[in-house]
Design a protein around this motif. Structure first.
Motif, PDB file in Angstrom:
ATOM      1  N   VAL A 244       0.835  -1.195   0.000  1.00  0.00           N
ATOM      2  CA  VAL A 244       0.000   0.000   0.000  1.00  0.00           C
ATOM      3  C   VAL A 244       0.873   1.249   0.000  1.00  0.00           C
ATOM      4  O   VAL A 244       1.736   1.410   0.859  1.00  0.00           O
TER       5      VAL A 244
ATOM      6  N   GLY B 138      -8.291  15.963   2.382  1.00  0.00           N
ATOM      7  CA  GLY B 138      -8.420  14.858   1.451  1.00  0.00           C
ATOM      8  C   GLY B 138      -9.356  13.837   2.045  1.00  0.00           C
ATOM      9  O   GLY B 138      -9.613  13.850   3.238  1.00  0.00           O
ATOM     10  N   PRO B 139      -9.884  12.955   1.178  1.00  0.00           N
ATOM     11  CA  PRO B 139     -10.796  11.931   1.700  1.00  0.00           C
ATOM     12  C   PRO B 139     -10.074  10.983   2.660  1.00  0.00           C
ATOM     13  O   PRO B 139      -8.851  10.995   2.763  1.00  0.00           O
ATOM     14  N   ASN B 140     -10.855  10.159   3.337  1.00  0.00           N
ATOM     15  CA  ASN B 140     -10.262   9.156   4.223  1.00  0.00           C
ATOM     16  C   ASN B 140      -9.248   8.321   3.475  1.00  0.00           C
ATOM     17  O   ASN B 140      -9.462   7.933   2.338  1.00  0.00           O
ATOM     18  N   GLY B 141      -8.146   8.000   4.143  1.00  0.00           N
ATOM     19  CA  GLY B 141      -7.168   7.114   3.520  1.00  0.00           C
ATOM     20  C   GLY B 141      -6.350   7.776   2.430  1.00  0.00           C
ATOM     21  O   GLY B 141      -5.648   7.108   1.688  1.00  0.00           O
ATOM     22  N   SER B 142      -6.430   9.112   2.360  1.00  0.00           N
ATOM     23  CA  SER B 142      -5.702   9.764   1.274  1.00  0.00           C
ATOM     24  C   SER B 142      -4.227   9.968   1.631  1.00  0.00           C
ATOM     25  O   SER B 142      -3.453  10.377   0.796  1.00  0.00           O
TER      26      SER B 142
ATOM     27  N   LYS C 107      -3.087  11.757   4.541  1.00  0.00           N
ATOM     28  CA  LYS C 107      -2.779  12.963   5.327  1.00  0.00           C
ATOM     29  C   LYS C 107      -2.059  12.607   6.625  1.00  0.00           C
ATOM     30  O   LYS C 107      -1.010  13.151   6.935  1.00  0.00           O
TER      31      LYS C 107
ATOM     32  N   GLY D  31      -5.363   9.475  -2.590  1.00  0.00           N
ATOM     33  CA  GLY D  31      -4.600   8.290  -2.950  1.00  0.00           C
ATOM     34  C   GLY D  31      -3.105   8.475  -2.750  1.00  0.00           C
ATOM     35  O   GLY D  31      -2.292   7.939  -3.501  1.00  0.00           O
TER      36      GLY D  31
ATOM     37  N   ALA E 114     -12.797  13.889  -6.010  1.00  0.00           N
ATOM     38  CA  ALA E 114     -12.218  13.115  -4.907  1.00  0.00           C
ATOM     39  C   ALA E 114     -13.196  12.998  -3.750  1.00  0.00           C
ATOM     40  O   ALA E 114     -13.243  11.992  -3.060  1.00  0.00           O
ATOM     41  N   TYR E 115     -13.981  14.055  -3.565  1.00  0.00           N
ATOM     42  CA  TYR E 115     -14.892  14.023  -2.427  1.00  0.00           C
ATOM     43  C   TYR E 115     -16.232  13.393  -2.767  1.00  0.00           C
ATOM     44  O   TYR E 115     -16.837  12.726  -1.939  1.00  0.00           O
TER      45      TYR E 115
END
Lengths: 290, 641, 238
Positions: B404, B424-428, B430, B612, B633-634
C-alpha cells in the motif's frame, strides 16, 4: 576434538527442550501478546503428576496422555485466573499475576510431593549408543523425537485446520477475526491450553534426565526465556535454531568454565539480544501506531 | 496553605519521631531488629516504586540490586577495609552504574521483554555471587563486621537510628525529585511514551535515569542490609524475595512514599505472622472479611467486574480454610504470599495507601497549594515575525506499507506564518504524511526540510527538539496527570536547575515559573479553571484543547494539528477556531489536517489536497473547493456505462 | 432484515453516535453517506458489535443483537467488510477467504471440500484473487485487498453485509471497478448496507440513502430526492 563434538551434540539435544518450552511462549504471545511467567512450574507440576500416575501402576503409554491433559487444564486455568482480566483491562497485570501463580504452584509441589528430587522411570534405555565415536543415549534421541513430534503436530494444526487458521487470524488482527465469527477470547484460551500441553510434554520428556523436583524447571525456564527472546517471540523456526545453539554453548561452558556457570551463556545471550535486536534474531520489527 | 503543611509534614514528622523514639523506651533487641529492617526495606521499596509505580514496568531485578549492594559493601569492608560511609557510597555507585548499564538495552523494551530482561539479570547476579567463590565465598557466605562510622562503633540502637536518618533523607530527596519535572516525566512515560517523545522529552533518557536511581537506592539499601546482618549468602537474593518486595510495593500502594514504607512494615512483619498460627488465622479471617466487603461493594455500584469481586474472596477463603487444615503454615509460606498478592493485585489495585489516602482526603479536605498568577503570554510564546518564505518543505516524500502506497511522491511547501490546510478523503495519506514529518515513521523515500535543513528521520524526539510540535488524532494525553502537569511535562526552556540542587529542594522557584507559564497556555485554550483536573476526567473537547496547549508548551516554530475538530460538538468547534486564530497571531506556523470544510475555509491561508497518497490540488480554500479533481475526490465520479 | 433504532455509541469521553435509526430491507442496497467524521464508520462498528452501543437497539432478522460481541453477531449472519480492509496480512489470500466462512465450516477437517463451491464463486467474481490465491494478503495492492475484503465477507453467505468505505484510499480507476462489483452484488440479491464518502457513486447503486451529519441522520430518501437536496452537497463541501 571428539570431546567438543560430544559436548555439542548432547548439549544441542538438551537445547531441544528449551526450544519446546520457548515454543509454548510463542503460542500464547502470538494470540494475546502475553506469556505465562509461571510456565516452569507448569512443566514441573505436569512431571510430578505424571510421576504419580506411574506410581499408581498405569502403563507408560497412558501416563503420557494423562500428563498432557493435566498440562492443558493447568494452562486453561492460568489463562482464566491470571491473564484474562489483565488483558481485558489492556494492562500488563498478567506479568505479576502469572508470576504469582508460578509461586503458588511451586509451593504446592513442595508440600504435596516434598522438596527432594526423585527419579522418573522410563521405558527408554539410557545406555549410550555410539555413532562415529560419539555417545548418544536413546533417551536423548527420544527427547529430540518427542520435541519435533509435538511441535510438528501443533504446526500442522495451525496450518491445516480451519481452527488453526483462525488462530493465525487472531494473531494478525483481533478485530477483523471477530468479524469472521472467530472469538478472540476462545482462541486465546486455546493458545494457553496448547501452551500447557507443550509445557507438559517438555516436563515428561526431560524428567528422566533431570529427575523430578520442585526446582527441576527453574533453570530450564530461564533458558527457555532466553531462547524465546533471542529467537524472537514470533518465529517457530527460530526457537529450534537458537535452542540447539544455546544448548551446545552451555554444555561447552559448563565443561570448560565450571558447571555452576551453565546458566550464564543463556542469560548473557539474552541481555545481548535485547540490546542489539529487541525483536529477536528471527523476529520482525513492529510498527508504532497512534 | 498552612493547614496543608501542618497535616502532611506533621504526619511525616510524627511518624518519624515515633519510630526514632521507640528504642529509648523499649529495650527489646528483637523488636529493634525488625525496626532496622523496616528502615532498610523502606529505602529498598522507595527505589522499587520508581520503576514499578512511576514507570509502570514490572521489575524483577530489584532483589539482585539489593544483593549487589550488600556484597559491594561487604567486600569493601572485608577486602579493602573501607569505613561505613565509603562502603555505602560504593554500594550506591554500583547500583547506579549497573542499573544504567542494564537499563540501556532493557528499557527499549516494553512489558514482558523488560520483565524477562530483569529476571535474567537477577538470575545472572545470583549465579555470579554463587560461583565467584574466590571473591564472594560462594554458597559458604560472606562474614563481615560492621565498620565504624566516622570512628564511632554503632550499637544496635545506633545503627537503627542511622538507618532511620537515611530513610528520612531518601524520603526527602525522592520527594523533591518526584515532585519536579523529573517525576512528571516518569509518569508521562507510563501513560504515553509516544506523546512524551513527541513533546521533545526524551523517553529513553528519563527511563534510564529513573531505573538507575531506583536501582541505586536498592543497592544502597543492600549496603545497610550487609551491615545489619553482617553475614551474606547469595541464596538470600533469589526470586522469592523479589516476589515479596513486589508484594510490599503493591500492597502498600504504588507511587507513594508512604505506601513504600507501609509496604516495608508489612513484609517485615509477615514472617512473624506466619510463625504464629493464631495470629495468622485472625489475619486471614480479616483479609477474607475485607475481600467480601470490597467485593460486595464493588458489585453493588458496578465498579468492578464479577471476577474482580469473586477471585479475591476465593483466594482469601482458601487461606482461611488452608490455615485450619495445614499443620505448619511456614511450609506454605510461598503459597500464602502468592494468594495475598493475588488478592491485592486483583481486588485492591491501588494498594492500602491508595485506599487510606482516599479515605483521609474525604475526612480532612485539604486545599492544594495555591497556583501562581499566569505569566504574560509574551514571556511564554514570544511573538514571531511573519516572513513569507518556506518554513517546511516536502520533496517527493514517499511512505509505503507493504503493497500500500500511503504517501506516494508528495511535494509541498508550508510558508512561515501560514495556516496550511491538509485535506483529502479518508485514507488519502494525510495522517501518514504528518506521521512521517513528525518522525513517527521513517520515510520510504524523499526528503523533509525545515528552514532548508533536512529533518531528522524516524525520531519523534529529535524532530520535536528542532521545533515541530504536534497533536494526535487519537488523543495521547497523560491521563493520570492533571491538565497543568500535562502542559508542564512538555514545557521548554524553564527547567535549568541541576539535579543535585533539585534533589535538595532548590528548584521551587523555577517550578513556580513553569506553573505560571503553563497556566498562561491553559488560559490561551480556555482551560485555566480546570488546571487541577486529571486529564482523563476532562470532557472530550477540553482534552482536545489540552493537547493543543501541551504542544504549544514545546514553543514550536511549526504546530501540526491532526484533526483537532474530530468528534467535537458545534460550540467546541467555534472555540477551536478562536484558539487556532489566537495561536496564529503569535506568528506560529500551523499545519491543519481537517475534515470539516467550514473550519478549513475559515482558517487556512493555503490548502493542499491529497488523494490516494498524491497531491491533486493546491491553492486557497476557495480555489481548491472549485477544483474538479477535488470535487471528484470528495463526491466520486459519475460514471456511465 | 436489519433494523437500527436510536443507536448511541462513542469512544471514551466522546459520543460519536447521537441516536441513529435506519432500516435495510431484504435484497436492497442502502447507502449511508456523509462527510468525513460524521460517524458513519462508528455506526458500522456499533452495528457489527466491534463497539458496544451505549443505548438503542439493533435487530438482525428480528433478533436483538446489540448486547452481543462481534463474533456472535457474525455467526448470526452479519458480515462486515471493515474500513481499512483489515485483511489478515500474513495469511494467504485463500486462507483469508476460508476464514470468511469460519462460522459455517467444520473447524478441523473437510472444510476445504465444503467451501470449494463458494471459493469458486468468489474467484469467478474476482479473477485476480484466483491468480494470487497462495500469495500473502499483505503483499496485495490496496485495490486487491479491497476485493479480498469483499470476497471474504461474501464467503459467509451473510443475511446482511456491511461494506465500509470500499473506495478508501484507492485510485479512481479502481474505485470504478469496486462499484461495478457492488452493482453485481446488487443484481445477485445481496442485502447490503454501504458506507461511502463518494456520494455520487453511492447514489448510483443505492435503493435508499441515509445522510449522516454530526452523529445523526440528517436526511433520508430515495437517490433522486437526495440528489436534488442542496443540504447534502453542503455537508460535503461546506
Amino acid at each position: 576434538m571428539s570431546v567438543i563434538v560430544q559436548l555439542v551434540v548432547s548439549g544441542a539435544l538438551m537445547g531441544m527442550v528449551y526450544a519446546l518450552i520457548a515454543y509454548g511462549f510463542q503460542l500464547t504471545y502470538s494470540t494475546s501478546k502475553s506469556i505465562n511467567f509461571g510456565q516452569g512450574e507448569l512443566v514441573m507440576l505436569s512431571a510430578f503428576v505424571s510421576l504419580s500416575l506411574i506410581n499408581t501402576g498405569l502403563p507408560y503409554w497412558l501416563v503420557v496422555p494423562g500428563g498432557l491433559l493435566f498440562g492443558v487444564l493447568l494452562g486453561l486455568f492460568v489463562e482464566r485466573a491470571a491473564v484474562r482480566l489483565a488483558l481485558e483491562q489492556k494492562g500488563e497485570g498478567w506479568i505479576l499475576l502469572t508470576v504469582i501463580f508460578g509461586l503458588l504452584g511451586f509451593s504446592a509441589a513442595e508440600n504435596i510431593w516434598g522438596r527432594d528430587d526423585r527419579p522418573f522411570p522410563t521405558p527408554v534405555p539410557s545406555d549410550p549408543m555410539h555413532f562415529f565415536g560419539i555417545g548418544i543415549t536413546p533417551l536423548e534421541i527420544s527427547v529430540a523425537i518427542g520435541v519435533l513430534a509435538v511441535m510438528g503436530m501443533v504446526e500442522l494444526f495451525k496450518r491445516k485446520t480451519l481452527l488453526g487458521k483462525a488462530f493465525e487470524a487472531v494473531s494478525a488482527d483481533r478485530d477483523a477475526a471477530g468479524l469472521m465469527g472467530v472469538s478472540a477470547t476462545r482462541i486465546i484460551m486455546l493458545s494457553y491450553g496448547l501452551s500447557g500441553l507443550v509445557a507438559a510434554m517438555a516436563g515428561i520428556l526431560v524428567a528422566p534426565i533431570t529427575t523430578v523436583g520442585p526446582t527441576m524447571a527453574s533453570a530450564l525456564i530461564l533458558k527457555a526465556f532466553s531462547v524465546a527472546v533471542v529467537a524472537g517471540l514470533d518465529s517457530g523456526f527460530g526457537v529450534v535454531v537458537v535452542g540447539l545453539f544455546l544448548g551446545a554453548l552451555e554444555s561447552l561452558a559448563s565443561f570448560y568454565i565450571g558447571s555452576g556457570w551453565r546458566e550464564a551463556p543463556g542469560l548473557i545471550l539474552l541481555i545481548m539480544a535485547l540490546a542489539l535486536r529487541p525483536n529477536g534474531v528471527f523476529g520482525k520489527a513492529s510498527i508504532r501506531k497512534v | 496553605m498552612w493547614k496543608r503543611l501542618l497535616l502532611i509534614r506533621g504526619a511525616e514528622l510524627f511518624a518519624f519521631g515515633m519510630l526514632v523514639a521507640i528504642p529509648v523506651f523499649v529495650n527489646n533487641s528483637y523488636a529493634l531488629g525488625l525496626l532496622t529492617l523496616l528502615a532498610i526495606y523502606g529505602i529498598l521499596l522507595i527505589g522499587l516504586d520508581v520503576s514499578v509505580g512511576y514507570l509502570g514496568q514490572v521489575n524483577l531485578g530489584h532483589a539482585a540490586f539489593l544483593g549487589l549492594g550488600a556484597y559491594a559493601s561487604g567486600l569493601c569492608v572485608t577486602l579493602l577495609g573501607f569505613g561505613m560511609p565509603a562502603a555505602l557510597g560504593v554500594s550506591l555507585l554500583v547500583g547506579l552504574v549497573i542499573g544504567a548499564l542494564l537499563a540501556l538495552p532493557a528499557l527499549r523494551l516494553e512489558g514482558p521483554q523488560f520483565a524477562l530482561a530483569t529476571l535474567s539479570f537477577s538470575a545472572l547476579t545470583v549465579t555470579t555471587l554463587n560461583e565467584w567463590e574466590s571473591l564472594t565465598g560462594g554458597a559458604q557466605g560472606l562474614q563481615l563486621d560492621r565498620p565504624a562510622l566516622l570512628g564511632v562503633h554503632l550499637g544496635a540502637a545506633g545503627f537503627y537510628w542511622l538507618c532511620m536518618i537515611l530513610l528520612a533523607l531518601v524520603w526527602m530527596l525522592m520527594r523533591n525529585l518526584l515532585s519536579s519535572h523529573w517525576g512528571r516525566a516518569f509518569e508521562a512515560l507510563r501513560d504515553s511514551p509516544i506523546a512524551t517523545d513527541a513533546m521533545g522529552v526524551g523517553t529513553y533518557r528519563f527511563k534510564v535515569a529513573a531505573f538507575a536511581i531506583g536501582s541505586a537506592l536498592g543497592s544502597f539499601a543492600g549496603g545497610l542490609y550487609a551491615f545489619n546482618f553482617q553475614y551474606l549468602q547469595p541464596h538470600s537474593f533469589v526470586y522469592e524475595l523479589m516476589v515479596i518486595l513486589l508484594l510490599g510495593v503493591v500492597l502498600g500502594g504504588r507511587k507513594s512514599l508512604w505506601g513504600a514504607v507501609v509496604g516495608a512494615a508489612l513484609i517485615v512483619l509477615l514472617p512473624n505472622l506466619l510463625s504464629n498460627r493464631m495470629l495468622f488465622q485472625v489475619f486471614s479471617a480479616l483479609g477474607l472479611l475485607l475481600a467480601v466487603v470490597a467485593g460486595v461493594r464493588g458489585m453493588m455500584n458496578k465498579s468492578t467486574r464479577p471476577f474482580q469481586a469473586i477471585a479475591p474472596i476465593v483466594a482469601m477463603g482458601s487461606l482461611v480454610v488452608g490455615g485450619m487444615l495445614v499443620a505448619n503454615t511456614e511450609d506454605w509460606r510461598k503459597a500464602i504470599f502468592a494468594l495475598m498478592l493475588f488478592s491485592v493485585v486483583v481486588g485492591l489495585p491501588e494498594g492500602l495507601m491508595g485506599f487510606i489516602t482516599r479515605f483521609l482526603s474525604q475526612l480532612f479536605s485539604v486545599a492544594p497549594p495555591p497556583l501562581p498568577a499566569p505569566a504574560a503570554l509574551d514571556e511564554v510564546l514570544a511573538a514571531r515575525p511573519m516572513q513569507d518564505k518556506p518554513l517546511l518543505e516536502l520533496r517527493n516524500l514517499k511512505r509505503y506499507f507493504g503493497g500500500v502506497k500511503a504517501v506516494d511522491d508528495v511535494s509541498m511547501a508550508v510558508h512561515s506564518g501560514h495556516i496550511h490546510g491538509l485535506i483529502g478523503p479518508n485514507g488519502s495519506g494525510k495522517s501518514t504524511a504528518v506521521n512521517v514529518i513528525s518522525g513517527l515513521y521513517a520515510p520510504t523515500g524523499g526528503q523533509v526540510l525545515l528552514h532548508g535543513k533536512a529533518l531528522p528521520e524516524g525520531s519523534l524526539y529529535q524532530v520535536a527538539r528542532v521545533g515541530i510540535a504536534r497533536t494526535f488524532q487519537n488523543l495521547q494525553l497523560f491521563g493520570e496527570l492533571s491538565a497543568l502537569d500535562n502542559v508542564m511535562v512538555a514545557l521548554k526552556g524553564v527547567y535549568r536547575c541541576p539535579l543535585p540542587l533539585l534533589l535538595l529542594g532548590f528548584a521551587r522557584r523555577e517550578e513556580k515559573r513553569a506553573q505560571a507559564q503553563s497556566l498562561a497556555l491553559l488560559e490561551l485554550v480556555g482551560l485555566a479553571q480546570q488546571a487541577r483536573s486529571k486529564a482523563k476526567d476532562l470532557t472530550y473537547g477540553a482534552q482536545r484543547f489540552l493537547e493543543i496547549a501541551r504542544a504549544l508548551a514545546c514553543k514550536p516554530d511549526l504546530l501540526i494539528l491532526d484533526e483537532p475538530a474530530a468528534g467535537l460538538a458545534q460550540p467546541d468547534v467555534a472555540q477551536l477556531i478562536a484558539i487556532i486564530k489566537r495561536i496564529h497571531q503569535r506568528g506560529i506556523t500551523i499545519i491543519l489536517i481537517e475534515h470539516h470544510m467550514d473550519v478549513v475555509s475559515e482558517l487556512c491561508d493555503r490548502v493542499t489536497v491529497l488523494d490516494g497518497g498524491k497531491v491533486i490540488a493546491e491553492g486557497s480554500a476557495e480555489e481548491v473547493k472549485r477544483h474538479p479533481l477535488v470535487i471528484q475526490a470528495y463526491l466520486g465520479v459519475e460514471h456511465t456505462e | 432484515m436489519l433494523v437500527v433504532e436510536n443507536l448511541h455509541a462513542g469512544y471514551d469521553a466522546s459520543e460519536v453516535l447521537d441516536g441513529v435509526s435506519l432500516r435495510v430491507k431484504q435484497g436492497s442496497v442502502v447507502a449511508l453517506i456523509g462527510a468525513n467524521g460524521a460517524g458513519k464508520t462508528t455506526a458500522m462498528r456499533a452495528i457489527s458489535g466491534m463497539l458496544k452501543p451505549t443505548q438503542g437497539r439493533v435487530l438482525l432478522d428480528g433478533q436483538p443483537v446489540q448486547e452481543l460481541g462481534s463474533a456472535r453477531i457474525a455467526k448470526l449472519g452479519l458480515a462486515h467488510a471493515p474500513e481499512g480492509r483489515k485483511v489478515f496480512g500474513p495469511l494467504s489470500v485463500e486462507d483469508n477467504l476460508l476464514l470468511g466462512a469460519y462460522s459455517r465450516l467444520p473447524a478441523f477437517f473437510g472444510f476445504r471440500g465444503k467451501a470449494a463451491a463458494d471459493l469458486a464463486r468468489i474467484y469467478e467474481l474476482f479473477p485476480r484473487l484466483r491468480e494470487r490465491s497462495q500469495q500473502a494478503a499483505g503483499t496485495l495492492s490496496g485495490g486487491e485487498q479491497q476485493m479480498l475484503a469483499i470476497g471474504r465477507a461474501l464467503m459467509a453467505n451473510p443475511k446482511v453485509m456491511l461494506l465500509d468505505e470500499p473506495s478508501m484510499g484507492l485510485a479512481p480507476v479502481i474505485v470504478q471497478e469496486v462499484f461495478r462489483i457492488i452493482k453485481r452484488l446488487k443484481q445477485a440479491g445481496i442485502t447490503l448496507l454501504l458506507v461511502e464518502q463518494f456520494a455520487r457513486s453511492a447514489l448510483e447503486v443505492a435503493d435508499y440513502v441515509y445522510v449522516m451529519e454530526h452523529g445523526k441522520i440528517a436526511v433520508e430518501g430515495v437517490p433522486d430526492e437526495i440528489r436534488k437536496n442542496q443540504r447534502v452537497l453542503e455537508a460535503y463541501l461546506g
